[in-house]
Write an enzyme that holds these catalytic residues in place. Sequence first.
Site, PDB file in Angstrom:
ATOM      1  N   GLY A   1       0.777  -1.237   0.000  1.00 55.69           N
ATOM      2  CA  GLY A   1       0.000   0.000   0.000  1.00 55.69           C
ATOM      3  C   GLY A   1       0.804   1.281   0.000  1.00 55.69           C
ATOM      4  O   GLY A   1       0.231   2.372   0.088  1.00 55.69           O
TER       5      GLY A   1
ATOM      6  N   GLU B   1       4.360  -6.227   1.327  1.00 58.00           N
ATOM      7  CA  GLU B   1       3.946  -6.584  -0.031  1.00 58.00           C
ATOM      8  C   GLU B   1       3.769  -5.353  -0.927  1.00 58.00           C
ATOM      9  O   GLU B   1       2.652  -5.024  -1.310  1.00 58.00           O
ATOM     10  CB  GLU B   1       2.617  -7.335   0.032  1.00 58.00           C
ATOM     11  CG  GLU B   1       2.670  -8.581   0.874  1.00 58.00           C
ATOM     12  CD  GLU B   1       1.326  -9.289   0.983  1.00 58.00           C
ATOM     13  OE1 GLU B   1       1.331 -10.519   1.066  1.00 58.00           O
ATOM     14  OE2 GLU B   1       0.283  -8.613   1.005  1.00 58.00           O
ATOM     15  N   PRO B   2       4.847  -4.670  -1.262  1.00 62.83           N
ATOM     16  CA  PRO B   2       4.691  -3.499  -2.123  1.00 62.83           C
ATOM     17  C   PRO B   2       4.436  -3.879  -3.582  1.00 62.83           C
ATOM     18  O   PRO B   2       5.050  -4.809  -4.095  1.00 62.83           O
ATOM     19  CB  PRO B   2       6.057  -2.801  -1.996  1.00 62.83           C
ATOM     20  CG  PRO B   2       7.017  -3.895  -1.659  1.00 62.83           C
ATOM     21  CD  PRO B   2       6.254  -4.934  -0.887  1.00 62.83           C
ATOM     22  N   GLY B   3       3.534  -3.175  -4.208  1.00 59.63           N
ATOM     23  CA  GLY B   3       3.292  -3.369  -5.640  1.00 59.63           C
ATOM     24  C   GLY B   3       3.542  -2.057  -6.354  1.00 59.63           C
ATOM     25  O   GLY B   3       4.558  -1.866  -7.034  1.00 59.63           O
TER      26      GLY B   3
ATOM     27  N   ARG C   1      -7.861   4.208 -14.205  1.00 62.32           N
ATOM     28  CA  ARG C   1      -7.748   4.786 -12.861  1.00 62.32           C
ATOM     29  C   ARG C   1      -8.396   6.168 -12.705  1.00 62.32           C
ATOM     30  O   ARG C   1      -9.010   6.426 -11.674  1.00 62.32           O
ATOM     31  CB  ARG C   1      -6.288   4.789 -12.395  1.00 62.32           C
ATOM     32  CG  ARG C   1      -5.707   3.370 -12.314  1.00 62.32           C
ATOM     33  CD  ARG C   1      -4.401   3.297 -11.558  1.00 62.32           C
ATOM     34  NE  ARG C   1      -4.583   3.522 -10.135  1.00 62.32           N
ATOM     35  CZ  ARG C   1      -4.379   4.654  -9.522  1.00 62.32           C
ATOM     36  NH1 ARG C   1      -3.943   5.690 -10.206  1.00 62.32           N
ATOM     37  NH2 ARG C   1      -4.600   4.771  -8.233  1.00 62.32           N
TER      38      ARG C   1
ATOM     39  N   TYR D   1     -10.964   5.949  -9.796  1.00 60.85           N
ATOM     40  CA  TYR D   1     -10.542   6.518  -8.500  1.00 60.85           C
ATOM     41  C   TYR D   1     -10.296   8.017  -8.557  1.00 60.85           C
ATOM     42  O   TYR D   1      -9.665   8.562  -7.645  1.00 60.85           O
ATOM     43  CB  TYR D   1      -9.221   5.874  -8.035  1.00 60.85           C
ATOM     44  CG  TYR D   1      -9.108   4.391  -8.211  1.00 60.85           C
ATOM     45  CD1 TYR D   1      -9.899   3.513  -7.469  1.00 60.85           C
ATOM     46  CD2 TYR D   1      -8.190   3.845  -9.105  1.00 60.85           C
ATOM     47  CE1 TYR D   1      -9.777   2.146  -7.625  1.00 60.85           C
ATOM     48  CE2 TYR D   1      -8.062   2.480  -9.270  1.00 60.85           C
ATOM     49  CZ  TYR D   1      -8.866   1.631  -8.531  1.00 60.85           C
ATOM     50  OH  TYR D   1      -8.737   0.278  -8.688  1.00 60.85           O
TER      51      TYR D   1
ATOM     52  N   CYS E   1     -16.460   5.050 -26.102  1.00 62.95           N
ATOM     53  CA  CYS E   1     -17.800   5.644 -26.121  1.00 62.95           C
ATOM     54  C   CYS E   1     -18.284   5.889 -24.692  1.00 62.95           C
ATOM     55  O   CYS E   1     -19.215   5.223 -24.222  1.00 62.95           O
ATOM     56  CB  CYS E   1     -18.752   4.733 -26.854  1.00 62.95           C
ATOM     57  SG  CYS E   1     -18.279   4.578 -28.561  1.00 62.95           S
ATOM     58  N   GLU E   2     -17.620   6.768 -23.992  1.00 67.43           N
ATOM     59  CA  GLU E   2     -17.931   7.085 -22.594  1.00 67.43           C
ATOM     60  C   GLU E   2     -17.480   8.502 -22.339  1.00 67.43           C
ATOM     61  O   GLU E   2     -16.319   8.841 -22.609  1.00 67.43           O
ATOM     62  CB  GLU E   2     -17.088   6.227 -21.624  1.00 67.43           C
ATOM     63  CG  GLU E   2     -17.275   4.777 -21.672  1.00 67.43           C
ATOM     64  CD  GLU E   2     -18.388   4.279 -20.775  1.00 67.43           C
ATOM     65  OE1 GLU E   2     -18.783   4.990 -19.835  1.00 67.43           O
ATOM     66  OE2 GLU E   2     -18.858   3.164 -21.044  1.00 67.43           O
TER      67      GLU E   2
ATOM     68  N   TYR F   1      -1.060  -0.880 -12.018  1.00 64.57           N
ATOM     69  CA  TYR F   1      -2.523  -0.973 -12.172  1.00 64.57           C
ATOM     70  C   TYR F   1      -3.047  -0.305 -13.444  1.00 64.57           C
ATOM     71  O   TYR F   1      -4.200   0.108 -13.490  1.00 64.57           O
ATOM     72  CB  TYR F   1      -3.239  -0.405 -10.939  1.00 64.57           C
ATOM     73  CG  TYR F   1      -2.831  -1.097  -9.666  1.00 64.57           C
ATOM     74  CD1 TYR F   1      -3.215  -2.409  -9.408  1.00 64.57           C
ATOM     75  CD2 TYR F   1      -2.021  -0.458  -8.722  1.00 64.57           C
ATOM     76  CE1 TYR F   1      -2.814  -3.063  -8.252  1.00 64.57           C
ATOM     77  CE2 TYR F   1      -1.611  -1.107  -7.562  1.00 64.57           C
ATOM     78  CZ  TYR F   1      -2.018  -2.404  -7.332  1.00 64.57           C
ATOM     79  OH  TYR F   1      -1.620  -3.054  -6.193  1.00 64.57           O
TER      80      TYR F   1
HETATM   81  N1  LLP Z   1      -1.115  -6.900  -0.572  1.00 63.51           N
HETATM   82  C1  LLP Z   1      -2.439  -7.102  -0.716  1.00 63.51           C
HETATM   83  C2  LLP Z   1      -3.096  -8.134   0.056  1.00 63.51           C
HETATM   84  C3  LLP Z   1      -3.173  -6.306  -1.605  1.00 63.51           C
HETATM   85  O1  LLP Z   1      -4.482  -6.510  -1.725  1.00 63.51           O
HETATM   86  C4  LLP Z   1      -2.516  -5.296  -2.350  1.00 63.51           C
HETATM   87  C5  LLP Z   1      -3.251  -4.459  -3.297  1.00 63.51           C
HETATM   88  C6  LLP Z   1      -1.133  -5.144  -2.184  1.00 63.51           C
HETATM   89  C7  LLP Z   1      -0.469  -5.961  -1.280  1.00 63.51           C
HETATM   90  C8  LLP Z   1      -0.328  -4.134  -2.957  1.00 63.51           C
HETATM   91  O2  LLP Z   1      -0.717  -2.819  -2.736  1.00 63.51           O
HETATM   92  P1  LLP Z   1       0.175  -1.632  -3.350  1.00 63.51           P
HETATM   93  O3  LLP Z   1       1.503  -1.690  -2.665  1.00 63.51           O
HETATM   94  O4  LLP Z   1       0.302  -1.890  -4.803  1.00 63.51           O
HETATM   95  O5  LLP Z   1      -0.595  -0.419  -3.057  1.00 63.51           O
HETATM   96  N2  LLP Z   1      -6.294  -0.975  -8.441  1.00 63.51           N
HETATM   97  C9  LLP Z   1      -6.030  -0.040  -7.372  1.00 63.51           C
HETATM   98  C10 LLP Z   1      -5.174  -0.654  -6.294  1.00 63.51           C
HETATM   99  C11 LLP Z   1      -5.778  -1.912  -5.721  1.00 63.51           C
HETATM  100  C12 LLP Z   1      -4.859  -2.561  -4.724  1.00 63.51           C
HETATM  101  C13 LLP Z   1      -5.281  -3.958  -4.482  1.00 63.51           C
HETATM  102  N3  LLP Z   1      -4.482  -4.642  -3.523  1.00 63.51           N
HETATM  103  C14 LLP Z   1      -5.367   1.203  -7.945  1.00 63.51           C
HETATM  104  O6  LLP Z   1      -5.192   1.257  -9.148  1.00 63.51           O
HETATM  105  O7  LLP Z   1      -5.073   2.133  -7.211  1.00 63.51           O
END
Ligand code: LLP
Length: 428
Positions: free
Chosen positions: A247, A289-291, A329, A333, A360-361, A389
Amino acid sequence: MKPIGLHTINNEAYLHHYRLADLAQTYQTPLYVMDEAQIRKAIQEFKIYFKSEAFDTTVVYASKAFFTKEFARLIAEEGLYMDAVSLGDLYVAQQAHFPFERLVFHGNNKSIEELDFAISHQVGYIVVDNLYELNHLAQLINRKQKKISILIRVNPGIDAHTHEYIQTAQFTSKFGESIFDEHQMKSLLEVCLASPWIELKGFHAHIGSQIHEPDAYVEEIKKMVEFQNHISRQYQLDLPILNLGGGFGIQYQQEEKNIAIPEMMRILIQALEVAIQTTHSAIRQVMIEPGRAIVGPAGITLYKASQIKTTFGQKNYLFIDGGMTDNIRPALYHAVYECDIANKMTQPKEILVDIVGKCCESGDIIRKDVMIPRIDENDIVIVYATGAYNYSMSSNYNHLLKPAVILVGEEIRVLSRRETLDDLCKLF
Ligand code: LLP
């Protein structure tokens, strides 16, 4: 936020030594471009700064942010763990020869088929969401007689200030079971204790996404360490692992407040050391768990501009050849992205436009109210910080083709080729 390799020479944007307009020409637009150096830098920062003398640390890349076969290989090569949230994810990871013992399998409604695949291929950890799932898992594992390590996903009830669609830890969230629900915890623990094949290693929480406040994490740490200690004592269990989820926010706009990875990690480590040491906790390994923070800033999207259309009501629209299909996004959001014109980097910004896609939106807006230079046909628009994302949430709405993704490093690697018209007819 621009990737580190981005710079301007003579009014033209370059990523490392590649002119963006040339990349757009070669790989066609829209085009996702990822800066390999930026990705590796973020990974290094997590590896260096999420470290402690007091416990082991594990960085799990949250693959939902961006995931292709080739990218899974890069993650494997960097020595990170990775998460998976579906049979599809597990399958792609397998095809990429990602080491399954480094996979963490998530999901709030895992099917039997998914659990079966995960167990058969011996994933490192299954993060169990609820009792229903745990019962299915117990039946399956008792039949297979294979040991499996699990974490239980819990909800610590933390209000992280982010968009409501990406909050996950309020009491009404669909994810996990509340740490305050003793009855539910008792039922979960009983199932674990009854199975010789289930090894409960600890708990998992994830408090949301695009979070900039360290305070939310500090609160999560305090609550989770206390909770895990409590369960460990109550049930006489050794629970060595705590997973804090991901997150970590990135800077989409320059004026957005942001906390860099090293600083955020220092705060987390300090809070963990205090919480673990002062409570004499048995926690010996902490996972994050960084994404987004790994891939988000590294990505840009290139589009070809066609025209600026001025409506009767005097609104200017810059039309581009992609849109909500490659970046949902803003629509989902209200995300705000910064942009430039790749071949007019130093030109004065004179016109106020909404940059809109071809779907078409009316909500197909990539950026509202932004000043740009005068536009000529085929100018290349850059949208920054699209690495997380965007590709992973892209669609074929209106039968638009999914763009290619290229990774720009010493050389260029195509992480995903551009779809073809024939791809569109594969299913029917
Ligand atoms: N761990 C778990 C259990 C999660 O559900 C997520 C994201 C992450 C880690 C990674 O979070 P991050 O570090 O990437 O923020 N589609 C949305 C974000 C949805 C996140 C879902 N879970 C967006 O585009 O902002």
